[in-house]
Design an enzyme around this catalytic site. Structure first.
Site, PDB file in Angstrom:
ATOM      1  CB  CYS A   2      15.821   6.237  14.492  1.00 43.54           C
ATOM      2  SG  CYS A   2      16.363   7.816  15.127  1.00 43.54           S
ATOM      3  NE  ARG A  28      17.514   0.298  14.454  1.00 42.82           N
ATOM      4  CZ  ARG A  28      18.176   0.104  13.323  1.00 42.82           C
ATOM      5  NH1 ARG A  28      18.391  -1.119  12.905  1.00 42.82           N
ATOM      6  NH2 ARG A  28      18.620   1.105  12.614  1.00 42.82           N
ATOM      7  CD1 TRP A  71      20.290   6.619  20.715  1.00 44.91           C
ATOM      8  CD2 TRP A  71      21.182   8.054  19.247  1.00 44.91           C
ATOM      9  NE1 TRP A  71      21.574   6.893  21.111  1.00 44.91           N
ATOM     10  CE2 TRP A  71      22.154   7.775  20.240  1.00 44.91           C
ATOM     11  CE3 TRP A  71      21.517   8.938  18.225  1.00 44.91           C
ATOM     12  CZ2 TRP A  71      23.414   8.326  20.235  1.00 44.91           C
ATOM     13  CZ3 TRP A  71      22.780   9.502  18.221  1.00 44.91           C
ATOM     14  CH2 TRP A  71      23.719   9.197  19.218  1.00 44.91           C
ATOM     15  CG  ASN A  97      17.348   5.935  11.107  1.00 42.56           C
ATOM     16  OD1 ASN A  97      18.056   6.680  11.784  1.00 42.56           O
ATOM     17  ND2 ASN A  97      17.557   4.636  11.031  1.00 42.56           N
ATOM     18  N   GLY A  98      18.046   9.422  10.357  1.00 43.87           N
ATOM     19  CA  GLY A  98      19.116  10.139   9.665  1.00 43.87           C
ATOM     20  C   GLY A  98      19.178  11.583  10.119  1.00 43.87           C
ATOM     21  CD  GLU A 472      35.571  -5.049  23.300  1.00 42.47           C
ATOM     22  OE1 GLU A 472      35.702  -3.927  22.776  1.00 42.47           O
ATOM     23  OE2 GLU A 472      34.477  -5.618  23.386  1.00 42.47           O
ATOM     24  CE  LYS A 476      32.611  -4.311  25.156  1.00 43.97           C
ATOM     25  NZ  LYS A 476      31.746  -4.399  24.007  1.00 43.97           N
ATOM     26  CD  GLU A 479      30.284  -0.356  24.741  1.00 42.41           C
ATOM     27  OE1 GLU A 479      29.937  -0.025  23.607  1.00 42.41           O
ATOM     28  OE2 GLU A 479      30.663  -1.523  25.020  1.00 42.41           O
ATOM     29  CG  HIS A 495      55.838   7.225  27.085  1.00 44.82           C
ATOM     30  ND1 HIS A 495      57.112   7.761  27.083  1.00 44.82           N
ATOM     31  CD2 HIS A 495      55.973   5.928  26.717  1.00 44.82           C
ATOM     32  CE1 HIS A 495      57.972   6.831  26.712  1.00 44.82           C
ATOM     33  NE2 HIS A 495      57.311   5.706  26.491  1.00 44.82           N
ATOM     34  CE  LYS A 589      24.190  -5.122  19.147  1.00 43.88           C
ATOM     35  NZ  LYS A 589      25.449  -5.320  19.888  1.00 43.88           N
TER      36      LYS A 589
HETATM   37  C1  G6P Z   1      27.990   0.936  18.438  1.00 42.35           C
HETATM   38  C2  G6P Z   1      27.732  -0.168  19.443  1.00 42.35           C
HETATM   39  C3  G6P Z   1      29.028  -0.915  19.713  1.00 42.35           C
HETATM   40  C4  G6P Z   1      29.604  -1.438  18.405  1.00 42.35           C
HETATM   41  C5  G6P Z   1      29.804  -0.313  17.388  1.00 42.35           C
HETATM   42  C6  G6P Z   1      30.137  -0.857  16.007  1.00 42.35           C
HETATM   43  O1  G6P Z   1      28.775   1.920  18.999  1.00 42.35           O
HETATM   44  O2  G6P Z   1      27.213   0.362  20.656  1.00 42.35           O
HETATM   45  O3  G6P Z   1      28.747  -1.998  20.581  1.00 42.35           O
HETATM   46  O4  G6P Z   1      30.817  -2.048  18.654  1.00 42.35           O
HETATM   47  O5  G6P Z   1      28.592   0.428  17.248  1.00 42.35           O
HETATM   48  O6  G6P Z   1      29.040  -1.611  15.570  1.00 42.35           O
HETATM   49  P1  G6P Z   1      29.076  -2.698  14.427  1.00 42.35           P
HETATM   50  O7  G6P Z   1      27.637  -3.105  14.274  1.00 42.35           O
HETATM   51  O8  G6P Z   1      29.604  -2.009  13.206  1.00 42.35           O
HETATM   52  O9  G6P Z   1      29.950  -3.805  14.867  1.00 42.35           O
END
Ligand code: G6P
Length: 594
Positions: A2, A28, A71, A97-98, A472, A476, A479, A495, A589
């Protein structure tokens, strides 16, 4: 998650200012938005979906507005559930927010008192509780009663919350926070508020970051601050921020994600050139600690995991690692000699913040590698190293990841007393990055993407420090493109996962020029023998590969260009499907709820 933006002041364009503020917070992640404007009475506009080409011309001209991007947590994505929410009388509007964890019990109480609650959210319950307490208050001025009612309501909420409440009778707002970030911006006869200080920079550099347990009362001319628990007045001291408004447009790129991928060589170069003293100080702290824990979430967690390999290999030092959401269950190991290194782009990820707070209670020293100046993590840390990667707008994190890897590599080399070697491989790595980002290579990746895009599953393997890079790369792809991609340690193939390999299933393998090469190659052979379509990311081609993507050898720093190949695969797989990689569905974000 949010986003919050508020304006009260001399301009009669409050709705527009707030609307534009919300646009800067879009990154965000959100699924609906809304604005409340006060002009003798409160008018609310709410919409589901992205702000896009919307406008607020239909809202009255006024000097006071609050806006919110939601959100969804409690209650589906609907206009009714979007914020702001009003009380029964329409005197108060709230944005939040929360999560109010005890909203059920409060709701039951309020329903018995005949409050009309129209949404499924926890937020709406809060504004009715404020109304309920306010109606019963006596004696003081309306402004004081409003502040007191909000304070008392806020103290009843269980969970981590930030609320901002508009009062139509006194034309003031009250904001209280316990967990979610809130920054106040002070102008001349006008005041701003946002969940992210970057959104305030175009208007004012006088910023106050609210601390947990504080409540403020705001008019155009005045801001008063109190302890939320006791109601005792506190002194408010604004800081002059020296941040430049970092370039936050896409420039020549169609998406922020691509722009941020291309930002990486510059970010890495800046870190190599500008971080000398920070690296020395930070590595001394690691040297003197007894028990070091890397903590992060999502992409930052994979940087932490890579850190464990980097430190082991370069400086012979064992570092522990935990994802933020699990670290709280491991704090029994911590002592005042322990060191926590929290990694975070936003500095607001609640699981990381919670971890750090628990570690503080144990007396551990808190340090961080963080990108957002002034963020909660930044302020909580005893020592912080700013990544200086610039604002990262795409939800999918890219440049913050490679910035963290760069810093970890430098720290490990510094600890080993070989910083020049570290810098030199990173400089070589910049050359390899250029090759990865050159037109021919992009075409090579786009060609591969045409084959991959129709697939339902992609498997990705790596060993040693390439294992977190495999994880990672899979993240990517998931996501940005919503294709199921699974990364795993190449040795684990036998395994379980090998049961899933059948004809033409794409298997991506990271094979750098290190001790993992032969064993990972054996994994490729095993997948090939079962019909897998092998994509090799390596310093040299091999006959087992059906498709080859080159990443030339720069020692341990090869993980950086390798990670960038994973980012590009995610990006182009999204583009090929017509998806917007900057705003993937359901993702935020900055994850500020547990
Ligand atoms: C969210 C974002 C990710 C990010 C993660 C940790 O899930 O979508 O892209 O890696 O948070 O965020 P930070 O701001 O703590 O790196």
């Amino acid at each position: 998650m949010c986003g919050i933006f508020g304006y009260i002041g001399k301009s009669n364009k409050a709705s527009e200012i707030v609307f534009n503020g919300l646009k800067t917070l879009e990154y965000r992640g959100y699924d609906s938005w809304g604005i409340a404007t006060l002009k003798s009475k409160i008018t609310v506009k709410k919409r589901v979906g992205k702000i896009g080409n919307a406008n607020v011309d239909d809202l009255p001209k006024s000097n006071f507005a609050l806006g919110h991007t939601r959100w969804a947590t409690h209650g589906g994505v609907t206009e009714v559930n979007a914020h702001p929410h009003l009380d029964c009388s329409g005197q108060f509007a709230i944005i939040h927010n929360g999560i109010i964890e005890n909203y059920d019990e409060i709701k039951e109480e309020l329903l018995k008192k005949k409050h009309k609650i129209v949404s499924d959210t926890d937020t709406e319950v809060a504004v009715h509780l404020i109304e309920e307490i306010y109606r019963k208050s006596t004696g003081k001025s309306k402004k004081e009663n409003f502040l007191e009612a909000t304070r008392k309501a806020f103290n009843r909420f269980v969970g981590l919350n930030a609320i901002i409440v508009m009062d139509a009778e006194t034309s003031t707002y009250v904001a209280a926070k316990n967990g979610s970030p809130l920054a106040i911006g002070k102008g001349s006869n006008e005041n701003f508020l946002a969940s992210d200080a970057h959104a305030l920079i175009p208007y004012t550099k006088n910023i106050y970051f609210m601390e947990d347990g504080e409540i403020i009362s705001v008019t155009p001319e005045n801001i008063s601050i109190f302890d939320a628990l006791t109601g005792r007045k506190k002194t408010l001291k604004f800081n002059k921020l020296t941040w430049k408004q970092t370039a936050i447009d896409k420039g020549k790129y169609p998406h922020f994600m691509l722009k941020e991928i291309f930002d990486q060589p510059k970010v890495i170069e800046n870190i190599i050139n500008d971080s000398k003293f920070q690296i020395i100080n930070f590595s001394d702290i690691i040297k003197n600690s007894y028990g070091t824990y890397l903590v992060g979430c999502g992409t930052a967690a994979y940087a932490c995991l890579a850190g464990t390999y980097i430190f082991s290999k370069i400086s012979g030092r064992h570092l522990n690692f935990s994802v933020g959401s699990e670290f709280g269950y491991l704090v029994d190991f911590l002592t005042p000699k322990s060191l926590v290194i929290a990694l975070s782009q936003s500095g607001e990820t609640i699981d990381v913040i919670d971890s750090v707070k628990k570690a503080k209670v144990k007396g551990a020293q808190i340090t961080s590698l963080v990108n957002s100046l002034g963020s909660t993590l930044y302020r909580l840390s005893d020592k912080k190293l700013l990544l200086n990667a610039g604002v990262e707008r795409a939800v999918v994190s890219t440049k913050a990841f490679t910035a963290k890897l760069t810093v970890l590599i430098l720290l490990a080399y510094q600890l080993a007393g070989k910083i020049s070697e570290g810098k030199s491989i990173l400089r070589e790595c910049l050359k390899v990055l250029k090759e990865v980002l050159c037109r021919d290579n992009l075409n090579r990746i786009r060609k591969l993407v045409k084959t991959l895009v129709s697939q339902k599953h992609i498997y990705i393997i790596g060993r040693g420090v390439s294992y977190p890079i495999a994880l990672e790369a899979a993240l990517k792809i998931k996501e940005a493109s919503y294709i199921h991609a699974e990364g795993f340690a190449a040795g684990e193939l036998k395994h379980g996962v090998i049961a899933l390999i059948e004809k033409n299933i794409p298997c991506i393998a990271f094979l750098p020029n290190d001790e993992t090469y032969g064993a990972t190659l054996a994994g490729c052979m095993e997948m090939k023998a079962r019909g897998g379509y092998i994509i090799g990311i390596s310093h040299k081609n091999h006959e087992v590969f059906d498709y080859y993507l080159p990443v030339y050898d720069v020692g341990i720093a090869s993980i950086i260009p390798s990670a960038v190949v994973g980012q590009l695969l995610g990006y182009y797989l999204a583009i090929e499907q017509g998806l917007d990689p900057d705003k993937p569905r359901n993702l935020a974000k900055s994850v500020t709820v547990r």
